[in-house]
Design a protein around this motif. Structure first.
Motif, PDB file in Angstrom:
ATOM      1  N   GLU A 163      28.263  -1.404   6.610  1.00 41.21           N
ATOM      2  CA  GLU A 163      27.292  -1.741   5.572  1.00 41.21           C
ATOM      3  C   GLU A 163      27.013  -0.509   4.711  1.00 41.21           C
ATOM      4  OE1 GLU A 163      26.221  -4.534   4.774  1.00 41.21           O
ATOM      5  OE2 GLU A 163      26.037  -5.882   6.479  1.00 41.21           O
ATOM      6  N   PRO A 164      27.854  -0.226   3.700  1.00 43.03           N
ATOM      7  CA  PRO A 164      27.627   0.948   2.853  1.00 43.03           C
ATOM      8  C   PRO A 164      26.258   0.954   2.187  1.00 43.03           C
ATOM      9  CG  PRO A 164      29.808   0.012   2.467  1.00 43.03           C
ATOM     10  CD  PRO A 164      29.063  -0.961   3.324  1.00 43.03           C
ATOM     11  N   GLY A 165      25.750  -0.238   1.864  1.00 39.67           N
ATOM     12  CA  GLY A 165      24.439  -0.309   1.232  1.00 39.67           C
ATOM     13  C   GLY A 165      23.341   0.259   2.118  1.00 39.67           C
ATOM     14  N   LYS A 166      23.466   0.048   3.434  1.00 38.58           N
ATOM     15  CA  LYS A 166      22.481   0.599   4.362  1.00 38.58           C
ATOM     16  C   LYS A 166      22.535   2.126   4.374  1.00 38.58           C
ATOM     17  CE  LYS A 166      20.923  -3.322   6.124  1.00 38.58           C
ATOM     18  NZ  LYS A 166      19.498  -3.746   5.993  1.00 38.58           N
ATOM     19  N   LEU A 167      23.747   2.657   4.269  1.00 36.68           N
ATOM     20  CA  LEU A 167      23.891   4.110   4.244  1.00 36.68           C
ATOM     21  C   LEU A 167      23.236   4.694   2.996  1.00 36.68           C
ATOM     22  CD1 LEU A 167      27.590   4.463   5.485  1.00 36.68           C
ATOM     23  CD2 LEU A 167      25.481   4.643   6.815  1.00 36.68           C
ATOM     24  N   LEU A 168      23.379   3.993   1.871  1.00 36.27           N
ATOM     25  CA  LEU A 168      22.745   4.468   0.635  1.00 36.27           C
ATOM     26  C   LEU A 168      21.223   4.409   0.753  1.00 36.27           C
ATOM     27  CD1 LEU A 168      25.051   2.842  -2.072  1.00 36.27           C
ATOM     28  CD2 LEU A 168      24.948   5.247  -1.386  1.00 36.27           C
ATOM     29  N   GLU A 169      20.718   3.355   1.412  1.00 28.87           N
ATOM     30  CA  GLU A 169      19.276   3.291   1.644  1.00 28.87           C
ATOM     31  C   GLU A 169      18.830   4.485   2.479  1.00 28.87           C
ATOM     32  OE1 GLU A 169      17.812  -0.343   3.283  1.00 28.87           O
ATOM     33  OE2 GLU A 169      18.940  -1.592   1.870  1.00 28.87           O
ATOM     34  N   GLY A 170      19.617   4.832   3.492  1.00 31.20           N
ATOM     35  CA  GLY A 170      19.281   5.969   4.341  1.00 31.20           C
ATOM     36  C   GLY A 170      19.224   7.260   3.563  1.00 31.20           C
ATOM     37  N   VAL A 171      20.140   7.418   2.609  1.00 30.62           N
ATOM     38  CA  VAL A 171      20.131   8.622   1.769  1.00 30.62           C
ATOM     39  C   VAL A 171      18.843   8.672   0.945  1.00 30.62           C
ATOM     40  CG1 VAL A 171      21.248   9.766  -0.184  1.00 30.62           C
ATOM     41  CG2 VAL A 171      22.636   8.819   1.673  1.00 30.62           C
ATOM     42  N   GLY A 172      18.425   7.508   0.439  1.00 33.89           N
ATOM     43  CA  GLY A 172      17.173   7.464  -0.319  1.00 33.89           C
ATOM     44  C   GLY A 172      15.971   7.837   0.522  1.00 33.89           C
ATOM     45  N   TYR A 173      15.931   7.358   1.772  1.00 32.37           N
ATOM     46  CA  TYR A 173      14.828   7.716   2.663  1.00 32.37           C
ATOM     47  C   TYR A 173      14.843   9.210   2.962  1.00 32.37           C
ATOM     48  CZ  TYR A 173      14.444   2.682   3.485  1.00 32.37           C
ATOM     49  OH  TYR A 173      14.296   1.338   3.331  1.00 32.37           O
ATOM     50  N   ALA A 174      16.031   9.764   3.154  1.00 29.42           N
ATOM     51  CA  ALA A 174      16.139  11.201   3.441  1.00 29.42           C
ATOM     52  C   ALA A 174      15.573  12.012   2.286  1.00 29.42           C
ATOM     53  CB  ALA A 174      17.597  11.567   3.704  1.00 29.42           C
ATOM     54  N   ALA A 175      15.863  11.587   1.056  1.00 26.62           N
ATOM     55  CA  ALA A 175      15.333  12.292  -0.106  1.00 26.62           C
ATOM     56  C   ALA A 175      13.807  12.220  -0.143  1.00 26.62           C
ATOM     57  CB  ALA A 175      15.919  11.695  -1.383  1.00 26.62           C
ATOM     58  N   THR A 176      13.266  11.062   0.211  1.00 30.07           N
ATOM     59  CA  THR A 176      11.804  10.914   0.258  1.00 30.07           C
ATOM     60  C   THR A 176      11.200  11.818   1.321  1.00 30.07           C
ATOM     61  OG1 THR A 176      11.957   8.610  -0.476  1.00 30.07           O
ATOM     62  CG2 THR A 176       9.919   9.273   0.609  1.00 30.07           C
ATOM     63  N   PHE A 177      11.849  11.894   2.477  1.00 30.87           N
ATOM     64  CA  PHE A 177      11.354  12.754   3.550  1.00 30.87           C
ATOM     65  C   PHE A 177      11.333  14.216   3.105  1.00 30.87           C
ATOM     66  CE2 PHE A 177      11.418  10.521   7.878  1.00 30.87           C
ATOM     67  CZ  PHE A 177      11.097   9.295   7.313  1.00 30.87           C
ATOM     68  N   VAL A 178      12.366  14.640   2.406  1.00 28.61           N
ATOM     69  CA  VAL A 178      12.425  16.035   1.933  1.00 28.61           C
ATOM     70  C   VAL A 178      11.345  16.272   0.889  1.00 28.61           C
ATOM     71  CG1 VAL A 178      13.819  17.706   0.670  1.00 28.61           C
ATOM     72  CG2 VAL A 178      14.868  16.315   2.473  1.00 28.61           C
ATOM     73  N   ARG A 179      11.198  15.309  -0.030  1.00 25.01           N
ATOM     74  CA  ARG A 179      10.233  15.474  -1.119  1.00 25.01           C
ATOM     75  C   ARG A 179       8.807  15.573  -0.591  1.00 25.01           C
ATOM     76  NH1 ARG A 179      11.801  11.515  -3.687  1.00 25.01           N
ATOM     77  NH2 ARG A 179      10.204   9.924  -3.279  1.00 25.01           N
ATOM     78  N   HIS A 180       8.485  14.774   0.440  1.00 29.78           N
ATOM     79  CA  HIS A 180       7.122  14.767   0.976  1.00 29.78           C
ATOM     80  C   HIS A 180       6.981  15.623   2.240  1.00 29.78           C
ATOM     81  CE1 HIS A 180       5.584  11.657  -1.727  1.00 29.78           C
ATOM     82  NE2 HIS A 180       6.717  10.994  -1.550  1.00 29.78           N
ATOM     83  N   ARG A 181       8.047  16.300   2.612  1.00 33.51           N
ATOM     84  CA  ARG A 181       8.040  17.177   3.791  1.00 33.51           C
ATOM     85  C   ARG A 181       7.587  16.432   5.055  1.00 33.51           C
ATOM     86  NH1 ARG A 181       5.554  22.876   1.323  1.00 33.51           N
ATOM     87  NH2 ARG A 181       7.156  23.130  -0.312  1.00 33.51           N
ATOM     88  N   ILE A 182       8.204  15.311   5.291  1.00 36.52           N
ATOM     89  CA  ILE A 182       7.891  14.494   6.464  1.00 36.52           C
ATOM     90  C   ILE A 182       8.767  14.942   7.630  1.00 36.52           C
ATOM     91  CG2 ILE A 182       7.838  12.164   7.422  1.00 36.52           C
ATOM     92  CD1 ILE A 182       7.647  11.111   4.545  1.00 36.52           C
ATOM     93  N   PRO A 183       8.183  15.370   8.730  1.00 33.34           N
ATOM     94  CA  PRO A 183       8.998  15.771   9.886  1.00 33.34           C
ATOM     95  C   PRO A 183       9.511  14.557  10.664  1.00 33.34           C
ATOM     96  CG  PRO A 183       6.672  16.079  10.383  1.00 33.34           C
ATOM     97  CD  PRO A 183       6.749  15.629   8.942  1.00 33.34           C
ATOM     98  N   LEU A 184      10.804  14.556  10.960  1.00 32.37           N
ATOM     99  CA  LEU A 184      11.413  13.518  11.783  1.00 32.37           C
ATOM    100  C   LEU A 184      11.673  14.106  13.157  1.00 32.37           C
ATOM    101  CD1 LEU A 184      12.760  10.759  12.259  1.00 32.37           C
ATOM    102  CD2 LEU A 184      14.877  11.720  11.306  1.00 32.37           C
ATOM    103  N   ARG A 185      11.025  13.538  14.173  1.00 34.01           N
ATOM    104  CA  ARG A 185      11.152  14.058  15.534  1.00 34.01           C
ATOM    105  C   ARG A 185      11.881  13.021  16.389  1.00 34.01           C
ATOM    106  NH1 ARG A 185       7.913  18.407  15.224  1.00 34.01           N
ATOM    107  NH2 ARG A 185       6.074  18.296  13.860  1.00 34.01           N
ATOM    108  N   THR A 186      13.054  13.376  16.873  1.00 31.68           N
ATOM    109  CA  THR A 186      13.830  12.466  17.703  1.00 31.68           C
ATOM    110  C   THR A 186      13.531  12.713  19.179  1.00 31.68           C
ATOM    111  OG1 THR A 186      15.714  13.992  17.696  1.00 31.68           O
ATOM    112  CG2 THR A 186      15.657  12.306  15.985  1.00 31.68           C
ATOM    113  N   ARG A 187      13.906  11.721  19.999  1.00 34.64           N
ATOM    114  CA  ARG A 187      13.590  11.750  21.428  1.00 34.64           C
ATOM    115  C   ARG A 187      12.107  12.092  21.644  1.00 34.64           C
ATOM    116  NH1 ARG A 187      18.191  12.898  24.820  1.00 34.64           N
ATOM    117  NH2 ARG A 187      19.699  11.260  24.328  1.00 34.64           N
TER     118      ARG A 187
END
Length: 490
Positions: free
Chosen positions: A220-244
């Motif tokens: 699903e390439p469209g899902k990957l593009l959505e993910g890129v958009g979310y990543a840009a939002t996270f960088v812009r708003h400095r949102i920390p992503l914590r895994t595990r």
């Protein structure tokens, strides 16, 4: 009561799957009734502000909606079918029961507004009869209990997003978004763009799990593009992503004030000494979605447990269920997203048209089958990369509420299993009463099945999950509506 019209096809649900099915069926010449609980079309995915007052809101296409142009196209085609007399849209109605005989399916509905069910005219309108039926009933948030999750300010991630999409209301000012899966990214990005400070996004799994299914991820390439958009939002708003990382407990008097986060291992067990506290007034919890199967199970449709441990209804390659004349589309057949749901809805409609004697379009159906198969491969990869942690029940304290309606805690469930020899969720339900309240297990059913499985050491089976979803009434109903049925008014 005047005899109600008989439609060639009824569709329940006006989200991506149901809307696609209704439009495609009407365009194939079938007479269609589209029944939906919402006041306007779109379902949960395309939930948007009241169209009568859009001037008071930002335009929906600028409010975090994906594939909005496709929705607008479906809505235009729906209006055209209504004007042409091929389709009747019945909004604001919940289907609480479906009766089936040799030739017809009878849908019994109740208005969301709670109008007087004894009114003869209103009662006649609440009965929909059809020769065939597409179930596109969607899904709801799957919730896992944890210490403090009943504190005001803790919400399902889907509920947080629904408030934002439909009313442009933020449920808090400082948020923690936690659970697992890509949906967390959508919720966090929407909150951040609306001005909320997102202090952490916590995924219980590691992103490296996607590496185990690389071919599925690129379906699903469209899902990957959505993910890129979310990543840009996270960088812009400095949102920390914590895994595990998970929300180990929620604290606050009267409302959430702070949250304890903790690291977990691959099975979801909290690692000692990793707890840290952050201030927040909103906790959005998302553990995937649970298909809404009350109507499908009530009709006797075959079910199975999917790769994400959810109970789903079984459909063949053309979206037929195991019940003659009943078709399935969307999340009822497995959580796969809006694009997948649209394709399933359209295929269900084309199959229903063929079964009703209309001309076949083999190429269109073949194209849709391929599209659905590709989406399914992606969905399987997503579920394998973002499972509910195997040992999440170890987070529960003895007094952690499992069933909110009946106020049953984890200790009561464990006691019922070990001291009273209850060995499946049904036994625990009738003994300790979890799942016996107003929601009838919709919120706690999955968690209860997991907890009983953990305590007995026996994996949950469809025979454990299905009884929790099997109800003679699919939705809460007034006594007046039942009385009208008994009096022959419905």
């Amino acid at each position: 009561m005047a005899e109600a019209s008989v439609y060639e096809l009824a569709v329940i649900g006006a989200g991506p799957a149901g809307l696609s099915a209704a439009v495609a069926a009407a365009e194939r010449g079938l007479t269609v009734a589209l029944v939906d609980a919402g006041a306007q079309t779109g379902g949960q995915y395309w939930r948007h502000p009241d169209e009568r007052h859009l001037d008071a809101f930002a335009r929906p296409e600028s409010s975090g909606h994906h594939h909005w142009s496709h929705y607008r196209d479906l809505r235009t085609r729906l209006a055209r079918a209504v004007e042409g007399g091929r389709l009747v849209h019945l909004p604001g109605r919940q289907v609480w029961r479906i009766d089936r005989d040799d030739t017809l399916l009878t849908l019994r509905t109740t208005p969301i507004s709670g109008a007087d069910a004894t009114d003869a005219a209103a009662a006649s309108e609440r009965v929909v009869r059809a020769e065939r039926l597409v179930l596109a009933t969607g899904a709801y948030d799957r919730q896992l209990p944890l210490p403090g999750w009943t504190t005001p300010g803790v919400m399902a991630a889907g509920g947080v997003q629904a408030l934002l999409k439909a009313n442009q209301v933020t449920a808090g000012r400082r948020a923690v978004v936690a659970g697992t899966g890509p949906f967390l990214l959508s919720v966090a990005a929407g909150l951040a763009d609306a001005g909320v400070e997102v202090v952490a996004v916590c995924d219980a799994n590691a992103l490296s799990r996607w590496a185990a299914t690389p071919l599925r991820a690129v379906q699903e390439p469209g899902k990957l593009l959505e993910g890129v958009g979310y990543a840009a939002t996270f960088v812009r708003h400095r949102i920390p992503l914590r895994t595990r990382t998970v929300v180990a407990s929620v604290h606050g008097t009267g409302r959430v004030s702070h949250v304890t986060l903790a690291k977990v291992d691959a099975r979801g067990r909290v690692r000692p000494g990793t707890g840290r506290t952050v201030e927040a007034d909103l906790v959005a919890l998302g553990w995937g979605f649970t298909p809404q199967l009350e109507l499908a199970i009530g009709l006797g449709a075959q079910t199975r447990v999917d790769v994400d441990s959810s109970l789903i209804a079984v459909a063949d390659a053309d979206q037929r269920s195991s019940v003659p004349g009943v078709y399935l589309a969307g999340e009822a057949t497995g959580i796969g997203g809006a694009v997948q749901s649209c394709a399933e809805g359209e295929l269900a409609a084309l199959t229903a048209a063929v079964d009703a004697g209309r001309a076949d379009d083999p190429r269109a159906r073949s194209r849709l089958r391929r599209r659905i198969a590709r989406g399914r491969r992606f969905a399987v990869g997503m579920h394998r990369a973002s499972p509910v942690p195997a040992d999440w029940t170890t987070w529960l304290a003895s007094d952690t509420t499992v069933c909110r309606c009946e106020e049953v805690d984890a200790d009561a469930v464990r006691t019922t299993v070990h001291d009273l020899a209850a060995d499946d969720p049904r036994d625990v339900r009738v003994t300790a009463r979890p799942g016996m309240g107003l929601c009838q297990g919709r919120v706690c059913g999955f968690a209860l099945a997991c907890l009983v499985s953990a305590e007995t050491g026996r994996p949950a089976e469809p025979t454990d999950l299905e009884p929790l979803a099997k109800r003679p009434l699919a939705t809460p109903l007034t006594v007046a509506a039942l009385a009208a049925l008994a009096d022959g008014k419905d």
